[in-house]
Each structure stands twice: as C-alpha cells, then as structure tokens.
Design a protein around this motif. Structure first.
Motif, PDB file in Angstrom:
ATOM      1  N   LEU B 142      17.865 -11.046  -0.620  1.00 55.59           N
ATOM      2  CA  LEU B 142      17.925 -12.446  -0.195  1.00 55.59           C
ATOM      3  C   LEU B 142      17.570 -12.635   1.280  1.00 55.59           C
ATOM      4  CD1 LEU B 142      21.034 -13.715  -2.177  1.00 55.59           C
ATOM      5  CD2 LEU B 142      18.632 -14.152  -2.628  1.00 55.59           C
ATOM      6  N   THR B 143      16.906 -11.652   1.856  1.00 56.49           N
ATOM      7  CA  THR B 143      16.387 -11.848   3.202  1.00 56.49           C
ATOM      8  C   THR B 143      15.102 -12.657   3.082  1.00 56.49           C
ATOM      9  OG1 THR B 143      17.293  -9.712   3.795  1.00 56.49           O
ATOM     10  CG2 THR B 143      15.712 -10.657   5.311  1.00 56.49           C
ATOM     11  N   VAL B 144      15.205 -13.930   3.419  1.00 51.25           N
ATOM     12  CA  VAL B 144      14.125 -14.861   3.101  1.00 51.25           C
ATOM     13  C   VAL B 144      13.368 -15.242   4.368  1.00 51.25           C
ATOM     14  CG1 VAL B 144      13.598 -17.116   2.165  1.00 51.25           C
ATOM     15  CG2 VAL B 144      15.402 -15.746   1.150  1.00 51.25           C
ATOM     16  N   ASN B 145      12.044 -15.172   4.272  1.00 54.33           N
ATOM     17  CA  ASN B 145      11.238 -15.573   5.403  1.00 54.33           C
ATOM     18  C   ASN B 145      11.103 -17.088   5.452  1.00 54.33           C
ATOM     19  OD1 ASN B 145       8.256 -16.168   6.529  1.00 54.33           O
ATOM     20  ND2 ASN B 145       9.197 -14.435   7.534  1.00 54.33           N
ATOM     21  N   VAL B 146      10.994 -17.602   6.683  1.00 59.39           N
ATOM     22  CA  VAL B 146      10.876 -19.049   6.864  1.00 59.39           C
ATOM     23  C   VAL B 146       9.668 -19.597   6.112  1.00 59.39           C
ATOM     24  CG1 VAL B 146      10.759 -20.860   8.583  1.00 59.39           C
ATOM     25  CG2 VAL B 146      11.884 -18.719   9.133  1.00 59.39           C
ATOM     26  N   LEU B 147       8.596 -18.816   6.062  1.00 52.56           N
ATOM     27  CA  LEU B 147       7.386 -19.310   5.406  1.00 52.56           C
ATOM     28  C   LEU B 147       7.597 -19.524   3.913  1.00 52.56           C
ATOM     29  CD1 LEU B 147       4.447 -17.359   7.078  1.00 52.56           C
ATOM     30  CD2 LEU B 147       5.065 -19.741   7.347  1.00 52.56           C
ATOM     31  N   PHE B 148       8.472 -18.719   3.304  1.00 53.71           N
ATOM     32  CA  PHE B 148       8.758 -18.906   1.878  1.00 53.71           C
ATOM     33  C   PHE B 148       9.381 -20.285   1.665  1.00 53.71           C
ATOM     34  CE2 PHE B 148      11.951 -18.457  -1.578  1.00 53.71           C
ATOM     35  CZ  PHE B 148      11.086 -18.270  -2.631  1.00 53.71           C
ATOM     36  N   LEU B 149      10.370 -20.618   2.509  1.00 55.43           N
ATOM     37  CA  LEU B 149      11.012 -21.932   2.402  1.00 55.43           C
ATOM     38  C   LEU B 149      10.003 -23.035   2.716  1.00 55.43           C
ATOM     39  CD1 LEU B 149      14.335 -20.944   4.160  1.00 55.43           C
ATOM     40  CD2 LEU B 149      13.879 -21.104   1.710  1.00 55.43           C
ATOM     41  N   ALA B 150       9.165 -22.784   3.728  1.00 50.99           N
ATOM     42  CA  ALA B 150       8.132 -23.768   4.070  1.00 50.99           C
ATOM     43  C   ALA B 150       7.195 -23.987   2.894  1.00 50.99           C
ATOM     44  CB  ALA B 150       7.355 -23.300   5.301  1.00 50.99           C
ATOM     45  N   GLY B 151       6.880 -22.914   2.183  1.00 52.78           N
ATOM     46  CA  GLY B 151       5.988 -23.022   1.027  1.00 52.78           C
ATOM     47  C   GLY B 151       6.590 -23.886  -0.063  1.00 52.78           C
ATOM     48  N   ILE B 152       7.905 -23.704  -0.314  1.00 53.01           N
ATOM     49  CA  ILE B 152       8.555 -24.515  -1.345  1.00 53.01           C
ATOM     50  C   ILE B 152       8.595 -25.982  -0.913  1.00 53.01           C
ATOM     51  CG2 ILE B 152      10.769 -24.931  -2.482  1.00 53.01           C
ATOM     52  CD1 ILE B 152      11.069 -21.948  -2.691  1.00 53.01           C
ATOM     53  N   ALA B 153       8.905 -26.201   0.368  1.00 52.22           N
ATOM     54  CA  ALA B 153       8.915 -27.575   0.882  1.00 52.22           C
ATOM     55  C   ALA B 153       7.525 -28.197   0.756  1.00 52.22           C
ATOM     56  CB  ALA B 153       9.376 -27.579   2.334  1.00 52.22           C
ATOM     57  N   LEU B 154       6.514 -27.386   1.048  1.00 51.90           N
ATOM     58  CA  LEU B 154       5.134 -27.861   0.961  1.00 51.90           C
ATOM     59  C   LEU B 154       4.785 -28.254  -0.472  1.00 51.90           C
ATOM     60  CD1 LEU B 154       2.681 -28.059   2.876  1.00 51.90           C
ATOM     61  CD2 LEU B 154       1.983 -25.833   2.043  1.00 51.90           C
ATOM     62  N   ALA B 155       5.231 -27.421  -1.428  1.00 60.47           N
ATOM     63  CA  ALA B 155       4.946 -27.714  -2.835  1.00 60.47           C
ATOM     64  C   ALA B 155       5.597 -29.036  -3.238  1.00 60.47           C
ATOM     65  CB  ALA B 155       5.444 -26.576  -3.715  1.00 60.47           C
ATOM     66  N   LEU B 156       6.864 -29.223  -2.841  1.00 61.94           N
ATOM     67  CA  LEU B 156       7.552 -30.477  -3.164  1.00 61.94           C
ATOM     68  C   LEU B 156       6.836 -31.653  -2.512  1.00 61.94           C
ATOM     69  CD1 LEU B 156      11.244 -29.270  -2.715  1.00 61.94           C
ATOM     70  CD2 LEU B 156      10.143 -29.956  -4.853  1.00 61.94           C
ATOM     71  N   GLY B 157       6.478 -31.478  -1.234  1.00 63.42           N
ATOM     72  CA  GLY B 157       5.794 -32.543  -0.506  1.00 63.42           C
ATOM     73  C   GLY B 157       4.460 -32.887  -1.140  1.00 63.42           C
ATOM     74  N   MET B 158       3.727 -31.857  -1.547  1.00 62.47           N
ATOM     75  CA  MET B 158       2.415 -32.100  -2.151  1.00 62.47           C
ATOM     76  C   MET B 158       2.551 -32.809  -3.482  1.00 62.47           C
ATOM     77  SD  MET B 158      -0.147 -28.914  -1.539  1.00 62.47           S
ATOM     78  CE  MET B 158      -1.083 -29.226  -3.016  1.00 62.47           C
ATOM     79  N   ALA B 159       3.563 -32.408  -4.270  1.00 57.72           N
ATOM     80  CA  ALA B 159       3.768 -33.043  -5.573  1.00 57.72           C
ATOM     81  C   ALA B 159       4.057 -34.530  -5.370  1.00 57.72           C
ATOM     82  CB  ALA B 159       4.922 -32.364  -6.309  1.00 57.72           C
ATOM     83  N   TRP B 160       4.907 -34.823  -4.377  1.00 60.11           N
ATOM     84  CA  TRP B 160       5.237 -36.221  -4.093  1.00 60.11           C
ATOM     85  C   TRP B 160       3.999 -36.966  -3.594  1.00 60.11           C
ATOM     86  CZ3 TRP B 160       5.401 -38.543   0.896  1.00 60.11           C
ATOM     87  CH2 TRP B 160       5.886 -39.861   0.888  1.00 60.11           C
ATOM     88  N   MET B 161       3.258 -36.310  -2.700  1.00 63.32           N
ATOM     89  CA  MET B 161       2.077 -36.951  -2.132  1.00 63.32           C
ATOM     90  C   MET B 161       1.065 -37.309  -3.223  1.00 63.32           C
ATOM     91  SD  MET B 161      -0.807 -35.304   0.290  1.00 63.32           S
ATOM     92  CE  MET B 161      -1.679 -34.707  -1.143  1.00 63.32           C
ATOM     93  N   LEU B 162       0.817 -36.356  -4.117  1.00 59.68           N
ATOM     94  CA  LEU B 162      -0.184 -36.606  -5.150  1.00 59.68           C
ATOM     95  C   LEU B 162       0.270 -37.705  -6.110  1.00 59.68           C
ATOM     96  CD1 LEU B 162      -1.284 -32.961  -5.967  1.00 59.68           C
ATOM     97  CD2 LEU B 162      -2.706 -34.758  -4.990  1.00 59.68           C
ATOM     98  N   ARG B 163       1.590 -37.783  -6.329  1.00 63.93           N
ATOM     99  CA  ARG B 163       2.094 -38.721  -7.329  1.00 63.93           C
ATOM    100  C   ARG B 163       2.275 -40.122  -6.741  1.00 63.93           C
ATOM    101  NH1 ARG B 163       7.130 -40.035  -8.414  1.00 63.93           N
ATOM    102  NH2 ARG B 163       7.883 -38.407  -7.029  1.00 63.93           N
TER     103      ARG B 163
END
Lengths: 372, 306
Positions: B142-163
């Motif tokens: 569970l040592t998580v890199n910031v970019l992993f969290l950023a990637g998930i946030a980006l995916a959520l943001g992109m899904a919202w943006m496209l919709r």
C-alpha cells in the motif's frame, strides 16, 4: 539489423575479399603477425546496461587503444537468426576476422552453423561449452564467476537474520543455476539452515518484472538479495529500498546503496580481451577452450561494504585465499537437488575448473524454486 | 517479516496492481482523449520511452523529481503536437505516423539516454497508506505514489468532462462526425491537435513514473512494451476513462502473479503465469465481444471504424 539483399556487385566484392583473406591465411602465422585486425563484438542488450553487456563493452573499449586493432560493435542483437546476419555483415562488410558474440544463446546453433562457412574467421564465444567435435575456428571462454558468487553467499549468510536469502534470475541456463547454487552454498557455509528463494523472470532484461520479483522476494521474507539478469540496477535499488542487503553482479553496484551493499561478483573482461589480442597480434592463436577465475583475474570482488561484520570479513578472506590457492571445491558429494534426487554421489568432488559443472541442470537442496 | 502463506499471493497482486498500473492508466487515458477526438496515436510507446528518459535526465540534472515529471509532460506535448500537426495534412494516415513516431521516440531516447543509465536520480515521493496494518507486506503493497492517485482523479475528471461539460461535448462531436463539428462552427483539426498534445503529455508522465518511481531507473528496456499494451487497453476499456482504471489495475495485478506464485513455492511453469495478462486480454475480449456491438463506444471518426 536490416537484411541486405545481396547484389551481384556486392557478391563479387565479398567473394574477392574472402579470396584475399583465404590467400592471406595460407601464409605462415608469423608473416601475419602485427597485421591490422578488425574485431567484432556483438551484445544481446544495450551496451550501457550497467551490467553484463557493459562489462563486455568496457572490455572491448580497452582494445581500441591497441595499435592496428579496429573494433566494430553491434548491440541489441537477438539470440535468433539476427545474430547470424550481424556476424555475416561484420565478416563481409567490415572485414572482421575475430568475432566476440557475447551472449549465451548465440553459440548453438548460430555460431556452430556459421563457422564452417567462414573457416578463416575466428569465433570466440563467451560461455559456450566448446568440445572437440565443434569447428576448430570456434573457441569459448568464460570466467568462473560462481566462486565470486560463493563469496557473495558467505557475506549474505552472515548478514541474513531471517535465514532466507533471495535470487532474481533471468533464465534457467547452467551458469545461472550454478550461481544460484553457489550463492546458497556460500551462505550455508555460514549457517546450514539458510534457504534461498529464487524467482525467474524469463528474460535477460525486463525491469518491471525484475522489480516485481524483488518485491515478491522481500514479501517472502528474504533479507539479502542478489540477481543474475543483464542489468541488476533495478533489483539492487528495489531491494535496498525495501531494507534488504544486496550483493552485486556483473559490475560494482555499491554506488546505488552503499550502506546495504555487502560485496559483488564482477567481470574483468578488459584484461581477458587485451591478453587475447596481444596473443593474436603476435601471431599466436587463442586456445579453443579458455577459462579463468579469481586467480587468473577473469573475475574480481567488489570491496566489502560497511555492513559486513568482522566475522564475515574473516571467513571471506580465508575462503578467498583458499580459492586463489586452487583445489577449492563447493560441489562435493553427497549432494542432493531440491527434489531430493542425488546429483553428486558421495566421494565425488568437482573443482571449479570441472567442465561437468558447466552443464548443471539442477538446483541444490535448500533452493526454493524450479528450473522449468 | 510475517509469513503470510498463500495470502502472500493476493497481497502481491494488490501491490502489483498499484505499482504497475500507473503507466497503463496514464497512457490509456491519453489515448482515450486522443481517440475521442477522432485520432489514433500509436506512437505513445515512443512518447512513454522518451518521457522516461527526459524525466530521468532532468530529475538527475536538477535534483528534483517533479521537475522531471514536468519535463516528461512537455516532451509528451511536443511529440503529441508533432503527431497532430502531421496528421492534419491531407491524406496522411495516423496509424503510419504513429508507428513512425514510436520508432523516433524510442530511438531518440536511447540516443540521448546513454549517459543516464548509471547515475541515480531522485525518486518521486510515495504516500504510506498501509500504516494501519502491522504486516510489513501489506504496508509495502500500500505504498502508493502520488501519480497513481493523480491518475485516478484524472480518470474521474475526464469521465465527468466527457459526459457533462461543453469541452467534452466539443471533443465528442469532433470525434464522432467531422461534418457535424464543422456545421457547429468548430475547427476539428485544431481540436484534434490539442487532444493529441494533451494525450502525449499523459504518456510522457507515464514514462516519468516508470523511470522515477517504479521500477525507478532509466534503461532501454524500461517500458517493455507497456505503452503499446496501454493503447490496446483503450479498446478493451471501450473508450471510457473509468474502465481504463479497472483495465490498468487488472493488467498491473496480472503482471504480479508470476513472481508472487514463485515466491510461495508454485514455481513450475512460470512462463505460463507470465502469459497471464495476455490470456486475460484474449478472454475478456472474447467474453465482451458480440457480432452486434463489435466496436460499441468507438468514436465515429476513427480511421479504424471508417
């Protein structure tokens, strides 16, 4: 490597060149001495991999300062028909008469099939097992790095607290298996209860998989880790990052984690290649079967790191002295493999120079892992 | 170290999913963005490798890992712009340009990257999300890199943006019908170039993750084809950013299977386990395909659907 269609002009030029070489080779050896010589080096990976290929490329670089020697190199040549194309192009277009294809998989069948076609070219292969039945213009050379790995094992045996050490290995070929076995046997010379977990990645260079394998070893409780892959940098960094001690391989990797680095088994090809070329330039030929270890300067140890205890230093020094003296053996009967089968009968002793060790196909008792 | 027995396998798969998935996620999100605008950029593998090199080199020279990420993103923008501009010319095939740029990117990265194989660059920081567990293996997983969290946030943001946003609508119109976009007064080429450049930036960041966090070193083999696999993941994820997250996690976890099984003693036939991600892809593609909706979700202007 692109495949060049052979034009009529190219073919004529090639055959003319070959005829010239043939005429030249019929001269007495002494007459050929001190001639110009083009040497070809072929690497399976990038020659700046901080590992196996770099160790050879540094050896090749040492030749460039020799008068009359031209070095041609090609990197990232697969262990497929690609290497045949590269060898033929070095012979026909660069005029190379001495080739060093350095990866294990080049030998059989690629070198063995090409050598009879170019009888005046010398093929020197690293790690192959040359026998009398093979072409006379093929030679094989290798270093007994397993003894250096055994010394790694001694340091690992003293450093481990979990009594479990780990090995990230590329492919289950004899030299890799021998190194795994020697790493464990060295550690068992300290404490016979130690076990060694091995994980094969299946490829010589696959950084993500090597990192995953290292993490899996750390998760399994291994606290000293070494590797036999082309570029061990990722394994060393990942293991040290997880708090494990590390033993280097191919080159000195102590700069990556000085506190965690115990010692390492390093190649010393610069000396080997310079000796070969000196001999050839003087009109001699390289023996078909050349081997050497710590005593001959083919391999060397990294300086011991600060984490190596005094007891470990003493056992390391004593064992190294015994190896340098000669007659030292780690593969002594009775010895079982890790499936319980007896692989060395009681009373049988293999010295480091014993050719039988070079076809090793088992992991000794205490190694957790499988060869297939 | 606690001995987990066979529990080590799911823990390793979880850890592997988190560690290995980030590059897949970023590259596939970048490709979703590009393809939703109607372009295919197969060159993201080259962008990834060049980003890995540029990120590592800049991080080493500047001493800051984040400067490396920024440089990788900029390099990605340049490759994306190049792809977008060339493909805007009439009668240029985006797939061929993608392959050319892939070779260019890897070649340039190898050429400039040679001096950076040996030095050690600063690594990206990680957040320890496993502090609640007393088991070291779980903590490590569970040592998580910031970019992993950023990637998930980006995916959520992109899904919202496209919709739900105007920008998303514009992107979708351009991707689905050039004629409709023109009728609306949009400039399809400019929008596609912008989307390709942004997609390139994502792929560059993915490369920086590889060289600056996991496995955390620059070498010529650092990508091992992950950029190409991530482009394929887009079809697998049906051009949906949220599905990209699951697909990336699945591929990351499947990659951890081989080493994990060997470490618990299931060592026979490891070549078979290493094929797991590919078998998985085949299996899921067969399971989700049907003659009626073979390319469901595919933007109408993609050169493969036209």
């Amino acid at each position: 490597m692109s495949h060049l269609p052979l034009s009529r002009r190219g073919f004529l030029r090639g055959t003319a060149g070959l005829a010239g070489v043939t005429a030249l080779s019929s001269l007495p050896l002494a007459a050929r001495a001190a001639d110009k010589l083009t040497v070809g080096f072929i690497y399976v990976g990038a020659k700046d991999d901080y590992g196996y290929n770099q160790s050879h490329a540094e050896g090749a670089a040492a030749l460039k300062s020799m008068p009359g020697v031209t070095v041609v190199e090609e990197e990232k040549v697969a262990e497929t028909v690609d290497v045949t194309k590269t060898m033929e192009s070095m012979i026909n277009f660069d005029g190379a008469t001495l080739l060093f294809p350095t990866s294990f998989g080049y030998f059989d069948p690629f070198i063995l099939e090409l050598a009879p076609k170019y009888k005046t070219v010398r093929f020197e292969h690293c790690g192959g097992l040359w026998t009398d039945k093979d072409p006379k213009n093929v030679g094989s050379y290798f270093g007994y790095i397993d003894m250096a790995v055994y010394l790694n094992g001694i340091c690992a045996g003293h450093a481990t607290k979990s009594k479990k050490i780990g090995f990230v290995a590329a492919k289950p070929i004899p030299q890799v298996l021998e190194n795994i076995n020697c790493f464990l046997l060295g550690a068992r010379a300290v404490d016979p209860s130690i076990t060694c977990q091995v994980i094969f990645t299946g490829e010589w260079s696959m950084p993500v998989k090597e990192a995953e394998a290292t993490n899996a070893l750390c998760d399994a409780g291994c606290d000293v880790i070494t590797a036999h892959v082309d570029g061990p940098k990722v394994v060393m960094q990942t293991a040290a990052g997880r708090g494990a001690y590390i033993c280097g391989y191919h080159a000195n990797q102590s700069a990556l984690a000085p506190d965690k680095y115990l010692t390492g088994a390093e190649w010393n090809w610069g000396k080997v290649y310079t000796d070969f070329l000196t001999k050839v330039m003087a009109g001699g030929t390289i023996d078909n079967f050349v081997r050497g270890g710590l005593a001959e300067g083919f391999v060397k140890m990294s300086p011991l790191g600060p984490a190596v205890s005094d007891a470990a230093r003493k056992q390391f020094a004593d064992t190294q002295a015994a190896i340098l003296k000669g007659g030292f053996s780690v593969f002594k009967g009775p010895m079982k493999d890790n499936t319980g089968k007896e692989v060395i009968p009681a009373g049988k002793v293999y010295l480091e120079t014993d050719v039988a060790l070079e076809s090793m196909n088992y992991l000794v008792e205490g190694v957790l892992g499988s060869t297939s | 170290m606690t001995d987990l027995g066979l529990w080590a396998v799911p823990v390793a798969i979880l850890g592997g999913a988190i560690r290995v998935s980030t590059p897949f996620l970023f590259v596939s999100l970048g490709e979703v963005l590009t393809e939703r605008a109607g372009r295919i950029n197969l060159g993201l593998e080259g962008t990834l490798v060049f980003g890995a090199m540029a990120g590592y080199a800049v991080a080493y020279e500047s001493g800051s890992a984040w400067a490396g990420v920024l440089a990788a993103a900029l390099a990605g923008v340049i490759f994306g712009l190049l792809h977008g501009l060339i493909c805007s010319l009439p009668k240029v095939n985006d797939i061929a340009i993608g392959i050319a740029l892939m070779l260019l990117g890897t070649g340039l990265a190898f050429f400039f990257g040679t001096p950076y194989v040996q030095p050690v660059a600063p690594r990206l920081p990680a957040i320890d999300l496993g502090f609640w567990s007393g088991i070291p293996q779980v903590q490590a997983a569970l040592t998580v890199n910031v970019l992993f969290l950023a990637g998930i946030a980006l995916a959520l943001g992109m899904a919202w943006m496209l919709r739900a946003t105007r920008v998303g609508l514009i992107l979708r119109v351009v991707g689905d019908s050039t004629d409709a976009a023109r009728a609306m007064g949009l400039r399809p080429n400019a929008i596609r170039i912008g989307a390709t450049a942004a997609g390139g930036a994502f792929a560059g960041v993915a490369g920086a993750y590889l060289s600056l966090f996991y496995p955390g070193a620059w070498s010529q083999g650092v990508s091992s084809g992950q950029g190409l696999m991530a482009v394929a993941l887009v079809i697998f994820a049906r051009w949906n950013p949220l599905n990209c997250v699951w697909a990336a996690l699945l591929f990351g976890g499947a990659g951890a299977l081989g080493p994990a099984l060997q470490s618990v003693g299931l060592s026979e036939g490891y070549y078979l386990y290493y094929a797991a991600p590919y078998v998985l892809t085949l299996g899921v593609l067969i399971a989700t395909s049907s003659p009626n909706r073979a390319t469901a979700g595919a933007p109408g202007e993609l050169s493969i659907t036209k």
